[in-house]
Design a protein around this motif. Structure first.
Motif, mmCIF file in Angstrom:
data_model
loop_
_atom_site.group_PDB
_atom_site.id
_atom_site.type_symbol
_atom_site.label_atom_id
_atom_site.label_comp_id
_atom_site.label_asym_id
_atom_site.label_seq_id
_atom_site.Cartn_x
_atom_site.Cartn_y
_atom_site.Cartn_z
ATOM 1 N N ALA A 76 -53.800 80.877 -28.904
ATOM 2 C CA ALA A 76 -54.948 81.780 -28.976
ATOM 3 C C ALA A 76 -55.107 82.352 -30.378
ATOM 4 C CB ALA A 76 -54.784 82.912 -27.962
ATOM 5 N N ASN A 77 -53.980 82.697 -31.017
ATOM 6 C CA ASN A 77 -54.036 83.193 -32.394
ATOM 7 C C ASN A 77 -54.557 82.128 -33.340
ATOM 8 O OD1 ASN A 77 -52.735 86.009 -33.193
ATOM 9 N ND2 ASN A 77 -51.758 85.303 -31.314
ATOM 10 N N PHE A 78 -54.198 80.877 -33.062
ATOM 11 C CA PHE A 78 -54.698 79.772 -33.881
ATOM 12 C C PHE A 78 -56.200 79.583 -33.675
ATOM 13 C CE2 PHE A 78 -55.831 75.225 -33.745
ATOM 14 C CZ PHE A 78 -55.726 74.928 -35.099
ATOM 15 N N ILE A 79 -56.643 79.679 -32.424
ATOM 16 C CA ILE A 79 -58.056 79.460 -32.094
ATOM 17 C C ILE A 79 -58.950 80.494 -32.774
ATOM 18 C CG2 ILE A 79 -59.758 79.537 -30.207
ATOM 19 C CD1 ILE A 79 -57.573 78.329 -28.395
ATOM 20 N N VAL A 80 -58.572 81.774 -32.690
ATOM 21 C CA VAL A 80 -59.440 82.831 -33.232
ATOM 22 C C VAL A 80 -59.531 82.782 -34.754
ATOM 23 C CG1 VAL A 80 -59.058 84.370 -31.275
ATOM 24 C CG2 VAL A 80 -57.546 84.509 -33.261
ATOM 25 N N LYS A 81 -58.608 82.079 -35.383
ATOM 26 C CA LYS A 81 -58.645 81.967 -36.843
ATOM 27 C C LYS A 81 -59.522 80.807 -37.318
ATOM 28 C CE LYS A 81 -54.300 84.283 -38.046
ATOM 29 N NZ LYS A 81 -54.219 85.069 -36.817
ATOM 30 N N ILE A 82 -60.011 79.993 -36.369
ATOM 31 C CA ILE A 82 -60.918 78.902 -36.736
ATOM 32 C C ILE A 82 -62.301 79.501 -36.998
ATOM 33 C CG2 ILE A 82 -62.003 76.765 -35.957
ATOM 34 C CD1 ILE A 82 -59.568 76.271 -34.183
ATOM 35 N N ARG A 83 -62.802 79.345 -38.196
ATOM 36 C CA ARG A 83 -64.057 79.986 -38.599
ATOM 37 C C ARG A 83 -65.300 79.225 -38.137
ATOM 38 N NH1 ARG A 83 -62.292 84.880 -39.135
ATOM 39 N NH2 ARG A 83 -60.576 85.080 -40.646
ATOM 40 N N ILE A 84 -65.184 77.903 -38.046
ATOM 41 C CA ILE A 84 -66.341 77.088 -37.653
ATOM 42 C C ILE A 84 -66.450 77.096 -36.129
ATOM 43 C CG2 ILE A 84 -67.418 74.820 -37.790
ATOM 44 C CD1 ILE A 84 -65.753 74.318 -40.318
ATOM 45 N N ARG A 86 -68.221 75.480 -33.936
ATOM 46 C CA ARG A 86 -68.251 74.204 -33.220
ATOM 47 C C ARG A 86 -66.834 73.667 -33.029
ATOM 48 N NH1 ARG A 86 -72.409 69.731 -35.257
ATOM 49 N NH2 ARG A 86 -73.781 71.427 -34.583
ATOM 50 N N ILE A 87 -66.014 73.759 -34.082
ATOM 51 C CA ILE A 87 -64.632 73.284 -33.992
ATOM 52 C C ILE A 87 -63.843 74.149 -33.009
ATOM 53 C CG2 ILE A 87 -62.483 72.940 -35.266
ATOM 54 C CD1 ILE A 87 -64.138 72.298 -37.725
ATOM 55 N N VAL A 90 -64.819 73.081 -29.446
ATOM 56 C CA VAL A 90 -64.217 71.792 -29.093
ATOM 57 C C VAL A 90 -62.729 71.964 -28.815
ATOM 58 C CG1 VAL A 90 -63.616 69.496 -29.959
ATOM 59 C CG2 VAL A 90 -65.906 70.415 -30.355
ATOM 60 N N THR A 91 -62.048 72.768 -29.616
ATOM 61 C CA THR A 91 -60.620 73.023 -29.416
ATOM 62 C C THR A 91 -60.366 73.663 -28.060
ATOM 63 O OG1 THR A 91 -60.323 73.351 -31.801
ATOM 64 C CG2 THR A 91 -58.579 74.170 -30.351
ATOM 65 N N GLN A 92 -61.184 74.641 -27.693
ATOM 66 C CA GLN A 92 -61.021 75.307 -26.404
ATOM 67 C C GLN A 92 -61.284 74.359 -25.239
ATOM 68 O OE1 GLN A 92 -63.740 78.628 -27.213
ATOM 69 N NE2 GLN A 92 -62.013 80.041 -27.074
ATOM 70 N N VAL A 93 -62.290 73.494 -25.392
ATOM 71 C CA VAL A 93 -62.603 72.527 -24.330
ATOM 72 C C VAL A 93 -61.438 71.563 -24.132
ATOM 73 C CG1 VAL A 93 -64.073 70.578 -23.700
ATOM 74 C CG2 VAL A 93 -65.102 72.673 -24.593
#
Length: 277
Positions: A76-84, A86-87, A90-93
């Motif tokens: 989750a910490n990695f996901i919230v740091k993704i700025r784009i 769309r990416i 896709v990561t969450q899906v």
């Protein structure tokens, strides 16, 4: 609310009351019921196989709850740091996909992967660990952890997505204040992120613990409780008692005990969460 209450009573309350009533009887599901008091409950704790199934389900809590939530926090910490955006979507899906796949299908797929010549052993051989390779679901000491890892794989993405949503709702000023005070990543994670995710973590502990204690699908399609009784869990035991041994009263008593175990584990967590609000 009245229709909802009627539906809830018909499909939850009424079957629960019936199960409790059956638990005090000796009944094969067809003939006359014979009242036996607490005999079924006493009998359960005198059968090592049934007690062992409870122990196995408690071990699965580690795999179904502790591991997915721990890894989910990191993801989750990695996901919230993704700025784009769309990416990030896709990561969450991708992470959530295992949750969409039916557990029976997941169990079948992992059975092939755990087989003697499956992908898991092929990978181990490719990195020089031929001696470790084995039919994982056929070993008395490896079958339960192997099933536990299937559960962890299924639930980790779900935990990560829910926790990522929770992190995005935390007031950003709290993170900024922590950075101004010189907090490092771990200090920020421990003092800001974790407290801000109290509700989400409570929900996940509840959901994953219930999933572990009531597990049936994965075990049914992979090991059926074997080898021996090494992966036997209450769900499989109740199924066998009711449908293969025609001991409906004993099965009902075991179901009531399982419900009590779930309440004993989950209710303190819920009370602690509300106390901290």
């Amino acid at each position: 609310s009245s229709p909802a209450l009627i539906i809830y009573s018909a499909f939850v309350i009424a079957p629960l009351i019936s199960a409790i009533q059956y638990s005090f009887t000796q009944w094969d599901g067809i003939g006359e019921k014979k009242f036996v008091g607490f005999s079924n409950y006493i009998q359960i704790f005198h059968q090592p196989q049934l007690v062992g199934s409870i122990r196995n389900s408690l071990i699965l809590v580690l795999f179904f709850s502790v591991i997915p939530i721990s890894f989910g926090l990191l993801l989750a910490n990695f996901i919230v740091k993704i700025r784009i955006q769309r990416i990030r979507t896709v990561t969450q899906v991708i992470l959530f996909l295992p949750q969409i796949i039916p557990l029976a299908a997941s169990g079948i797929a992992w059975s092939w992967m755990y087989a003697k010549n499956g992908l898991v052993n092929q990978f181990l051989r490719s990195i020089g660990l031929e001696k470790v390779a084995q039919p994982w679901l056929a070993g008395f000491y490896t079958a339960l952890p192997a099933i536990g890892l299937i559960g962890a794989w299924v639930l980790t993405g779900f935990c990560a997505v829910l926790l990522a949503t929770g992190i995005s709702k935390i007031d950003i000023s709290l993170f900024e204040a922590a950075r101004i005070d010189g907090a490092n990543w771990w200090s920020e994670f421990r003092n800001v992120t974790i407290p801000g995710l109290r509700q989400e973590i409570t929900v996940l502990i509840t959901v994953t613990t219930i999933a572990a204690l009531s597990s049936f699908d994965i075990i049914y399609v992979t090991t059926l409780g074997g080898p021996g009784s090494s992966t036997l869990v209450p769900g499989i035991s109740i199924y066998r008692l009711a449908f293969t041994q025609s001991a409906v009263g004993l099965a009902s008593a075991f179901g009531v005990i399982l419900m009590i175990i779930v309440l004993v584990i989950v209710l303190p967590i819920q009370l602690y969460s509300r106390k901290g609000e």
